[in-house]
Design a protein around this motif. Structure first.
Motif, PDB file in Angstrom:
ATOM      1  N   ARG A 186      46.964  38.894  48.557  1.00 49.14           N
ATOM      2  CA  ARG A 186      46.321  38.952  47.237  1.00 49.14           C
ATOM      3  C   ARG A 186      44.987  38.191  47.270  1.00 49.14           C
ATOM      4  O   ARG A 186      43.979  38.658  46.753  1.00 49.14           O
ATOM      5  CB  ARG A 186      47.279  38.330  46.208  1.00 49.14           C
ATOM      6  N   ASP A 190      47.085  45.248  45.701  1.00 45.81           N
ATOM      7  CA  ASP A 190      47.864  44.088  45.251  1.00 45.81           C
ATOM      8  C   ASP A 190      49.238  44.493  44.720  1.00 45.81           C
ATOM      9  O   ASP A 190      50.024  43.628  44.333  1.00 45.81           O
ATOM     10  CB  ASP A 190      47.135  43.379  44.088  1.00 45.81           C
ATOM     11  N   PHE A 205      41.276  39.718  46.798  1.00 48.91           N
ATOM     12  CA  PHE A 205      40.389  39.166  45.781  1.00 48.91           C
ATOM     13  C   PHE A 205      39.028  38.825  46.409  1.00 48.91           C
ATOM     14  O   PHE A 205      37.965  39.166  45.865  1.00 48.91           O
ATOM     15  CB  PHE A 205      41.039  37.923  45.159  1.00 48.91           C
TER      16      PHE A 205
END
Ligand SMILES: NC(=O)c1ccc[n+]([C@@H]2O[C@H](COP(=O)([O-])OP(=O)(O)OC[C@H]3O[C@@H](n4cnc5c(N)ncnc54)[C@H](OP(=O)(O)O)[C@@H]3O)[C@@H](O)[C@H]2O)c1
Length: 333
Positions: A3, A177, A7
């Motif tokens: 994740r 994700d 990002f």
């Protein structure tokens, strides 16, 4: 970790990549396109770009025809010679989707480009009138049903022109994700869709939206395997993080979008780029306007098995819940 990596990747491309419009020399005279969710946001901008490149006929698939007429007036200003039609489309209604596709089949002598872009994000569990969870219904089932039903007019045109029709589905980078366990190991011995329809599977926040966008990528690959790319090329895109009303339900995403998001026109460039360029993109995922790998899970044995299961479940669901779509004829290889 992944994740965080996703990002950072998003931060990197949002701040370093500059989405490009179609080159000026691409002309679309003589072509017809359908764009869903084209009254606002990315769909609106993509339709406007197609119009500004001379497309001859534009079908605006919109939930609210009044909003569609407002958008039409704007496109007509940019492209006074374009034949623009507003067709009602509600992806929460089987009847509306079947009627929309039937109009495409019977009223269009020509269909070259389909942008399946309509979608929504909600942070709380909501059920659609069809009984399915709203993201499952609108983002996955609605998009998948339209994709199947619109293959026929694309294919018919391709047989006349000798060129493949083009279909692009708007997914998102947040698919990377998505909690894979919800599709790979649905709980309670349920299928993928029944599990996602169960409120017990819903975690408040963005994860259901992420899952629905993973389903968009999976569906693109499922359908691509059934289509001949000399007749129809289908691909899916991440349009990037864009500042528009899409994030109105998500105050954090809305606030953060002020700093790094692109505008809707830049998001729209990804749709038109994928639908007009990249002839080698059948079944592919595009981000930053180029072909990139889909989420890693989809290349594993379990991922392939899950994809197969999603395809079988989705088609069986249409046969049972929307027999009027008569999809048997579209699902043959
Ligand atoms: N904005 C972003 O940062 C971002 C990032 C990645 C992916 N995307 C994807 O991009 C696509 C377009 O989003 P956007 O940013 O342009 O958001 P938007 O401005 O909210 O547009 C969404 C469009 O989908 C339509 N729609 C929603 N539910 C529908 C239904 N049941 N039937 C038919 N149409 C329906 C909306 O119609 P109404 O106006 O009537 O509600 C609207 O036209 C979505 O698939 C979204 O998931 C957006």
């Amino acid at each position: 970790m992944s994740r965080l990596w996703n990002f950072l990747h998003m931060l990197w491309y949002q701040t370093t990549f500059k989405p490009q419009p179609l080159p000026d020399d691409i002309r679309l005279e003589g072509l017809t396109a359908i764009v869903t969710g084209s009254n606002v946001g990315l769909g609106f901008e993509a339709a406007k770009e197609l119009a500004s490149h001379g497309i001859s006929r534009l079908i605006l698939g919109v939930r609210d025809p009044t909003k569609g007429e407002t958008a039409k007036a704007e496109f007509a200003r940019v492209a006074p010679n374009c034949n623009i039609r507003v067709w009602q489309l509600d992806q929460e209604s089987w009847t509306s989707m079947v009627a929309f596709a039937e109009r495409a089949r019977t009223e269009l002598d020509h269909l070259d480009i389909v942008l399946l872009n309509a979608g929504l994000k909600r942070l709380e569990f909501t059920r659609s009138p069809t009984g399915h969870e709203a993201h499952v219904q609108i983002n996955h089932l609605g998009t998948a049903l339209l994709s199947l039903l619109l293959v026929e007019p694309l294919r018919r045109t391709s047989q006349k022109t000798g060129k493949p029709g083009r279909m692009t589905i708007t997914a998102s980078g947040v698919a990377f994700d998505a909690p894979i366990r919800d599709v790979a190991k649905p709980k309670g011995g349920k299928g993928i869709i029944p599990w996602l329809d169960d409120p017990a599977s819903f975690v408040p926040g963005q994860t259901r939206y992420e899952l629905s966008k993973l389903l968009d990528i999976m569906w693109t690959r499922i359908l691509a395997a059934r289509l001949d790319p000399t007749e129809v090329i289908i691909n899916t895109i991440n349009p990037g993080y864009c500042q528009n009303s899409f994030h109105r339900v998500d105050p954090n995403a809305e606030m953060f979008s002020k700093y790094i998001a692109w505008n809707s026109a830049q998001g729209g460039y990804h749709l038109t780029d994928a639908a007009v360029r990249h002839p080698d993109s059948h079944g592919a995922y595009l981000t930053e306007q180029r072909i990139r790998p889909a989420p890693k899970f989809l290349y594993t044995a379990k991922g392939k098995e899950t994809e197969q299961k999603l395809g079988d479940e989705t088609i069986a669901l249409f046969q049972q819940e929307c027999p009027e779509a008569n999809i048997e004829k579209f699902t043959k290889k």
